[in-house]
Scaffold this motif. Structure first.
Motif, PDB file in Angstrom:
ATOM      1  N   UNK A  41     116.270  37.382  84.198  1.00 52.72           N
ATOM      2  CA  UNK A  41     116.457  37.935  85.511  1.00 52.72           C
ATOM      3  C   UNK A  41     117.317  38.539  85.043  1.00 52.72           C
ATOM      4  N   UNK A  42     116.956  40.300  85.876  1.00 48.60           N
ATOM      5  CA  UNK A  42     118.077  41.171  86.388  1.00 48.60           C
ATOM      6  C   UNK A  42     119.601  41.090  86.712  1.00 48.60           C
ATOM      7  N   UNK A  43     120.161  40.112  87.186  1.00 48.64           N
ATOM      8  CA  UNK A  43     121.107  39.167  88.273  1.00 48.64           C
ATOM      9  C   UNK A  43     121.010  38.093  87.924  1.00 48.64           C
ATOM     10  N   UNK A  44     122.342  37.399  87.529  1.00 47.84           N
ATOM     11  CA  UNK A  44     121.827  35.923  87.479  1.00 47.84           C
ATOM     12  C   UNK A  44     121.339  35.294  88.750  1.00 47.84           C
ATOM     13  N   UNK A  45     120.430  34.055  88.328  1.00 47.07           N
ATOM     14  CA  UNK A  45     119.956  33.244  89.118  1.00 47.07           C
ATOM     15  C   UNK A  45     120.662  32.788  90.112  1.00 47.07           C
ATOM     16  N   UNK A  46     120.004  33.093  91.479  1.00 43.01           N
ATOM     17  CA  UNK A  46     120.530  32.506  92.622  1.00 43.01           C
ATOM     18  C   UNK A  46     119.745  31.404  92.335  1.00 43.01           C
ATOM     19  N   UNK A  47     118.690  30.391  91.955  1.00 38.90           N
ATOM     20  CA  UNK A  47     118.147  29.303  91.130  1.00 38.90           C
ATOM     21  C   UNK A  47     117.767  30.038  90.408  1.00 38.90           C
ATOM     22  N   UNK A  48     118.100  29.032  89.030  1.00 35.92           N
ATOM     23  CA  UNK A  48     117.078  29.321  87.852  1.00 35.92           C
ATOM     24  C   UNK A  48     115.235  28.364  88.027  1.00 35.92           C
ATOM     25  N   UNK A  49     114.658  28.786  87.215  1.00 39.16           N
ATOM     26  CA  UNK A  49     113.102  28.070  86.924  1.00 39.16           C
ATOM     27  C   UNK A  49     113.746  26.714  86.543  1.00 39.16           C
ATOM     28  N   UNK A  50     112.323  26.010  87.585  1.00 44.40           N
ATOM     29  CA  UNK A  50     113.076  24.710  86.400  1.00 44.40           C
ATOM     30  C   UNK A  50     112.280  24.294  84.640  1.00 44.40           C
ATOM     31  N   UNK A  51     112.965  24.117  84.033  1.00 45.33           N
ATOM     32  CA  UNK A  51     112.209  23.426  83.221  1.00 45.33           C
ATOM     33  C   UNK A  51     111.341  23.283  83.086  1.00 45.33           C
ATOM     34  N   UNK A  52     111.411  22.249  83.873  1.00 43.85           N
ATOM     35  CA  UNK A  52     108.908  21.706  83.425  1.00 43.85           C
ATOM     36  C   UNK A  52     109.024  21.528  84.726  1.00 43.85           C
ATOM     37  N   UNK A  53     107.341  21.330  85.209  1.00 41.73           N
ATOM     38  CA  UNK A  53     107.158  20.987  86.497  1.00 41.73           C
ATOM     39  C   UNK A  53     106.093  20.345  86.317  1.00 41.73           C
ATOM     40  N   UNK A  54     105.886  18.985  87.178  1.00 42.46           N
ATOM     41  CA  UNK A  54     105.285  17.990  86.814  1.00 42.46           C
ATOM     42  C   UNK A  54     103.860  18.214  87.286  1.00 42.46           C
ATOM     43  N   UNK A  55     102.888  17.453  87.125  1.00 41.01           N
ATOM     44  CA  UNK A  55     101.537  17.633  87.499  1.00 41.01           C
ATOM     45  C   UNK A  55     102.010  17.276  89.607  1.00 41.01           C
ATOM     46  N   UNK A  56     100.956  17.904  90.475  1.00 41.68           N
ATOM     47  CA  UNK A  56     101.198  17.532  91.893  1.00 41.68           C
ATOM     48  C   UNK A  56     102.587  18.190  92.607  1.00 41.68           C
ATOM     49  N   UNK A  57     103.567  18.381  91.854  1.00 40.59           N
ATOM     50  CA  UNK A  57     104.962  19.418  92.702  1.00 40.59           C
ATOM     51  C   UNK A  57     104.540  20.748  91.700  1.00 40.59           C
ATOM     52  N   UNK A  58     106.034  21.238  93.103  1.00 39.54           N
ATOM     53  CA  UNK A  58     106.406  22.815  92.711  1.00 39.54           C
ATOM     54  C   UNK A  58     107.986  22.806  92.003  1.00 39.54           C
ATOM     55  N   UNK A  59     107.429  23.853  91.528  1.00 38.01           N
ATOM     56  CA  UNK A  59     109.238  24.452  90.773  1.00 38.01           C
ATOM     57  C   UNK A  59     109.911  25.615  91.899  1.00 38.01           C
ATOM     58  N   UNK A  60     110.680  25.955  92.428  1.00 40.00           N
ATOM     59  CA  UNK A  60     111.364  27.200  93.400  1.00 40.00           C
ATOM     60  C   UNK A  60     112.290  27.759  91.939  1.00 40.00           C
ATOM     61  N   UNK A  61     112.462  28.896  91.837  1.00 40.27           N
ATOM     62  CA  UNK A  61     113.299  29.864  91.905  1.00 40.27           C
ATOM     63  C   UNK A  61     113.630  30.986  92.262  1.00 40.27           C
TER      64      UNK A  61
END
Length: 130
Positions: A41-61
């Motif tokens: 990310x050009x600047x520090x993440x406001x919310x970093x991406x999750x390391x793992x997104x399990x089946x049927x779930x969502x991850x937000x960054x």
């Protein structure tokens, strides 16, 4: 391999108070974990991406930006199966000029985008299947 370039709306005008950001939601519609293998990310993440997104779930960054420092960055997720297929998302949301958002998958995965890619504060989802 969609690549989207979208001009800014005529109003409101960019200003020092305008923020350029991307909030992305990745929805895992596969049968395997999606594993983060690379992110920037050009600047520090406001919310970093999750390391793992399990089946049927969502991850937000969330990738922030401001008038002087546009939001830009990338993430790469790899399927724990599907022969190591990947989903890559890159973005550049400048204060002035068109937004550039690009996503691609390697064989074994597909992705569909939903949301607005116009303006300064973007919020969109990508549904990853395979």
């Amino acid at each position: 391999m969609p690549e989207v370039t979208i001009d800014k709306p005529a109003q409101p005008q960019a200003s020092p108070q305008t923020t350029e950001s991307l909030t992305a939601t990745l929805v895992n519609q596969t049968q395997a974990n999606l594993l983060l293998v690379k992110s920037a990310s050009g600047l520090q993440w406001t919310r970093p991406p999750p390391a793992t997104i399990t089946p049927g779930q969502s991850g937000q960054f969330a990738s922030p930006g401001d008038f002087s420092n546009p939001s830009s960055g990338s993430v790469v997720y790899q399927s724990a199966s599907s022969g190591g297929a990947t989903f890559t998302l890159t973005w550049d949301i400048p204060s002035v000029g068109a937004n550039s958002i690009h996503w691609q998958t390697t064989p074994g995965l597909t992705a569909q985008e939903s949301g607005s890619l116009s303006g300064w504060n973007l919020s969109a989802s990508w549904f990853i299947s395979g």
